[in-house]
Write a protein that holds these residues in place. Structure first.
Motif, short mmCIF file in Angstrom:
data_model
loop_
_atom_site.label_atom_id
_atom_site.label_comp_id
_atom_site.label_asym_id
_atom_site.label_seq_id
_atom_site.Cartn_x
_atom_site.Cartn_y
_atom_site.Cartn_z
N LEU A 274 62.11 67.79 -117.51
CA LEU A 274 62.47 66.38 -117.67
C LEU A 274 63.21 65.86 -116.43
O LEU A 274 62.93 64.76 -115.96
N HIS A 275 64.11 66.65 -115.87
CA HIS A 275 64.81 66.27 -114.64
C HIS A 275 63.82 66.08 -113.49
O HIS A 275 63.92 65.12 -112.73
N TYR A 276 62.85 66.98 -113.39
CA TYR A 276 61.84 66.88 -112.34
C TYR A 276 61.03 65.59 -112.48
O TYR A 276 60.83 64.86 -111.50
N LEU A 277 60.59 65.29 -113.70
CA LEU A 277 59.80 64.07 -113.92
C LEU A 277 60.62 62.82 -113.62
O LEU A 277 60.10 61.87 -113.04
N ARG A 278 61.88 62.84 -113.98
CA ARG A 278 62.75 61.69 -113.67
C ARG A 278 62.94 61.54 -112.17
O ARG A 278 62.93 60.42 -111.64
N VAL B 8 57.19 66.09 -126.76
CA VAL B 8 58.06 67.18 -127.19
C VAL B 8 57.87 67.39 -128.69
O VAL B 8 57.89 66.43 -129.45
N VAL B 9 57.69 68.65 -129.09
CA VAL B 9 57.65 69.00 -130.50
C VAL B 9 58.86 69.86 -130.77
O VAL B 9 59.06 70.90 -130.12
N GLY B 10 59.72 69.42 -131.68
CA GLY B 10 60.91 70.19 -131.97
C GLY B 10 61.69 69.61 -133.13
O GLY B 10 61.38 68.53 -133.63
N GLU B 11 62.69 70.36 -133.53
CA GLU B 11 63.58 69.92 -134.60
C GLU B 11 64.87 69.43 -133.95
O GLU B 11 65.68 70.23 -133.48
N LYS B 12 65.04 68.13 -133.90
CA LYS B 12 66.17 67.54 -133.21
C LYS B 12 67.49 68.04 -133.79
O LYS B 12 67.71 67.96 -135.00
N LEU B 13 68.32 68.59 -132.92
CA LEU B 13 69.63 69.13 -133.28
C LEU B 13 69.56 70.18 -134.38
O LEU B 13 70.49 70.35 -135.15
N GLY B 14 68.44 70.86 -134.45
CA GLY B 14 68.24 71.89 -135.47
C GLY B 14 67.90 73.22 -134.82
O GLY B 14 68.59 73.68 -133.91
N ALA B 15 66.81 73.80 -135.26
CA ALA B 15 66.41 75.12 -134.80
C ALA B 15 65.98 75.12 -133.33
O ALA B 15 66.03 76.15 -132.68
N ASN C 199 66.95 74.93 -130.19
CA ASN C 199 68.32 75.06 -129.73
C ASN C 199 68.51 74.68 -128.26
O ASN C 199 68.59 75.54 -127.40
N SER C 200 68.56 73.42 -127.97
CA SER C 200 68.89 72.94 -126.64
C SER C 200 69.70 71.67 -126.80
O SER C 200 69.18 70.56 -126.68
N LYS C 201 70.98 71.82 -127.08
CA LYS C 201 71.84 70.65 -127.29
C LYS C 201 71.83 69.72 -126.10
O LYS C 201 71.86 68.51 -126.25
N THR C 202 71.78 70.28 -124.89
CA THR C 202 71.76 69.46 -123.68
C THR C 202 70.52 68.57 -123.66
O THR C 202 70.61 67.38 -123.37
N PHE C 203 69.36 69.15 -123.97
CA PHE C 203 68.13 68.37 -123.97
C PHE C 203 68.20 67.23 -124.98
O PHE C 203 67.92 66.09 -124.67
N TRP C 204 68.58 67.55 -126.23
CA TRP C 204 68.62 66.53 -127.27
C TRP C 204 69.65 65.45 -126.97
O TRP C 204 69.49 64.30 -127.37
#
Length: 61
Positions: free
Chosen positions: A4-8, A18-25, A27-32
């Motif tokens: 994401l940093h690269y694309l920005r 992105v496929v994921g469970e926001k703030l759940g399993a 596990n990348s708090k920084t990304f969310w």
């Protein structure tokens, strides 16, 4: 987060899917916290989680 940093940095006009469970399993708090996310209604109509994780499809900018 590195992708994401690269694309920005390249000022890419598209969205990162992105496929994921926001703030759940997913596990990348920084990304969310730092990603600008939009839940895609159209893509989520066709997405079916296959286990106990309630992941969804997001478009990240």
């Amino acid at each position: 987060m590195q992708i994401l940093h690269y694309l920005r940095q390249k000022k890419w006009k598209g969205n990162l899917i992105v496929v994921g469970e926001k703030l759940g399993a997913t596990n990348s708090k920084t990304f969310w916290k730092e990603a600008h996310l939009e839940r895609s209604v159209n893509l989520n109509q066709h997405h079916k989680p296959f286990d106990f994780i309630k992941d969804q499809v997001y478009l990240a900018k």
